[in-house]
Write a protein that holds these residues in place. Structure first.
Motif, PDB file in Angstrom:
ATOM      1  N   LEU A 142       0.806  -1.221   0.000  1.00 26.43           N
ATOM      2  CA  LEU A 142       0.000   0.000   0.000  1.00 26.43           C
ATOM      3  C   LEU A 142       0.842   1.276   0.000  1.00 26.43           C
ATOM      4  CD1 LEU A 142      -2.742   1.327   0.072  1.00 26.43           C
ATOM      5  CD2 LEU A 142      -2.711   1.134   2.549  1.00 26.43           C
ATOM      6  N   PHE A 143       1.701   1.483   0.973  1.00 27.73           N
ATOM      7  CA  PHE A 143       2.437   2.738   1.056  1.00 27.73           C
ATOM      8  C   PHE A 143       3.510   2.882  -0.017  1.00 27.73           C
ATOM      9  CE2 PHE A 143       0.530   2.508   5.264  1.00 27.73           C
ATOM     10  CZ  PHE A 143      -0.018   3.779   5.325  1.00 27.73           C
ATOM     11  N   PRO A 144       4.326   1.858  -0.274  1.00 35.02           N
ATOM     12  CA  PRO A 144       5.290   2.007  -1.371  1.00 35.02           C
ATOM     13  C   PRO A 144       4.601   2.191  -2.716  1.00 35.02           C
ATOM     14  CG  PRO A 144       5.871   0.123  -0.013  1.00 35.02           C
ATOM     15  CD  PRO A 144       4.539   0.597   0.439  1.00 35.02           C
ATOM     16  N   GLY A 145       3.525   1.436  -2.964  1.00 33.44           N
ATOM     17  CA  GLY A 145       2.815   1.563  -4.234  1.00 33.44           C
ATOM     18  C   GLY A 145       2.185   2.925  -4.409  1.00 33.44           C
ATOM     19  N   TYR A 146       1.615   3.460  -3.332  1.00 30.03           N
ATOM     20  CA  TYR A 146       1.018   4.798  -3.397  1.00 30.03           C
ATOM     21  C   TYR A 146       2.101   5.840  -3.677  1.00 30.03           C
ATOM     22  CZ  TYR A 146      -1.931   8.758  -2.253  1.00 30.03           C
ATOM     23  OH  TYR A 146      -2.637   9.913  -2.321  1.00 30.03           O
ATOM     24  N   ASN A 147       3.235   5.727  -2.997  1.00 33.96           N
ATOM     25  CA  ASN A 147       4.320   6.688  -3.207  1.00 33.96           C
ATOM     26  C   ASN A 147       4.866   6.598  -4.628  1.00 33.96           C
ATOM     27  OD1 ASN A 147       4.225   7.816  -0.652  1.00 33.96           O
ATOM     28  ND2 ASN A 147       5.591   6.259   0.206  1.00 33.96           N
ATOM     29  N   ILE A 148       4.993   5.402  -5.164  1.00 33.91           N
ATOM     30  CA  ILE A 148       5.476   5.249  -6.542  1.00 33.91           C
ATOM     31  C   ILE A 148       4.482   5.856  -7.519  1.00 33.91           C
ATOM     32  CG2 ILE A 148       5.977   3.554  -8.351  1.00 33.91           C
ATOM     33  CD1 ILE A 148       7.138   1.781  -6.090  1.00 33.91           C
ATOM     34  N   SER A 149       3.195   5.663  -7.269  1.00 37.78           N
ATOM     35  CA  SER A 149       2.197   6.237  -8.178  1.00 37.78           C
ATOM     36  C   SER A 149       2.211   7.759  -8.133  1.00 37.78           C
ATOM     37  CB  SER A 149       0.804   5.693  -7.866  1.00 37.78           C
ATOM     38  OG  SER A 149       0.371   6.131  -6.603  1.00 37.78           O
ATOM     39  N   VAL A 150       2.498   8.333  -6.967  1.00 37.69           N
ATOM     40  CA  VAL A 150       2.629   9.789  -6.885  1.00 37.69           C
ATOM     41  C   VAL A 150       3.856  10.247  -7.661  1.00 37.69           C
ATOM     42  CG1 VAL A 150       3.098  11.693  -5.289  1.00 37.69           C
ATOM     43  CG2 VAL A 150       1.367  10.015  -4.727  1.00 37.69           C
ATOM     44  N   LEU A 151       4.948   9.523  -7.570  1.00 35.67           N
ATOM     45  CA  LEU A 151       6.157   9.889  -8.317  1.00 35.67           C
ATOM     46  C   LEU A 151       5.959   9.780  -9.813  1.00 35.67           C
ATOM     47  CD1 LEU A 151       8.923   8.205  -6.132  1.00 35.67           C
ATOM     48  CD2 LEU A 151       8.464  10.648  -6.369  1.00 35.67           C
ATOM     49  N   VAL A 152       5.231   8.761 -10.244  1.00 38.32           N
ATOM     50  CA  VAL A 152       4.965   8.594 -11.683  1.00 38.32           C
ATOM     51  C   VAL A 152       4.068   9.714 -12.187  1.00 38.32           C
ATOM     52  CG1 VAL A 152       3.787   7.126 -13.368  1.00 38.32           C
ATOM     53  CG2 VAL A 152       5.357   6.121 -11.718  1.00 38.32           C
ATOM     54  N   GLY A 153       3.091  10.114 -11.361  1.00 36.95           N
ATOM     55  CA  GLY A 153       2.162  11.166 -11.749  1.00 36.95           C
ATOM     56  C   GLY A 153       2.856  12.464 -11.927  1.00 36.95           C
TER      57      GLY A 153
END
Length: 84
Positions: free
Chosen positions: A73-84
């Motif tokens: 959850l937290f790593p995936g959310y952070n990666i999605s924010v970085l990709v965005g």
């Protein structure tokens, strides 16, 4: 080791909790893209019904769901924010 960032718990970042619950429910397969959005595992009296909330960003949610499913959850959310 990934830790929960404390800024997620502050009032101005309160939408994170709902967004994280949405992505987690998608990665667990409880809700589908472009379909019914009712989640039983959130502990609501019967089920959480998110059908009334518009989600125009279904394609972005699919990408975020993929990251949350792969990394948690937290790593995936952070990666999605970085990709965005």
């Amino acid at each position: 080791m990934w830790m929960i960032p404390t800024t997620y718990l502050e009032g101005e970042y309160a939408d994170f909790i709902g967004t994280a619950a949405f992505y987690k429910a998608m990665s667990d397969g409880e809700i589908t893209h472009f379909g019914e959005k009712s989640v039983e595992s959130l502990g609501a009296p019967d089920e959480a019904n998110w059908n009334q909330y518009p989600t125009p960003d279904e394609a972005l949610a699919l990408l975020c769901q993929t990251f949350v499913g792969l990394f948690g959850l937290f790593p995936g959310y952070n990666i999605s924010v970085l990709v965005g």
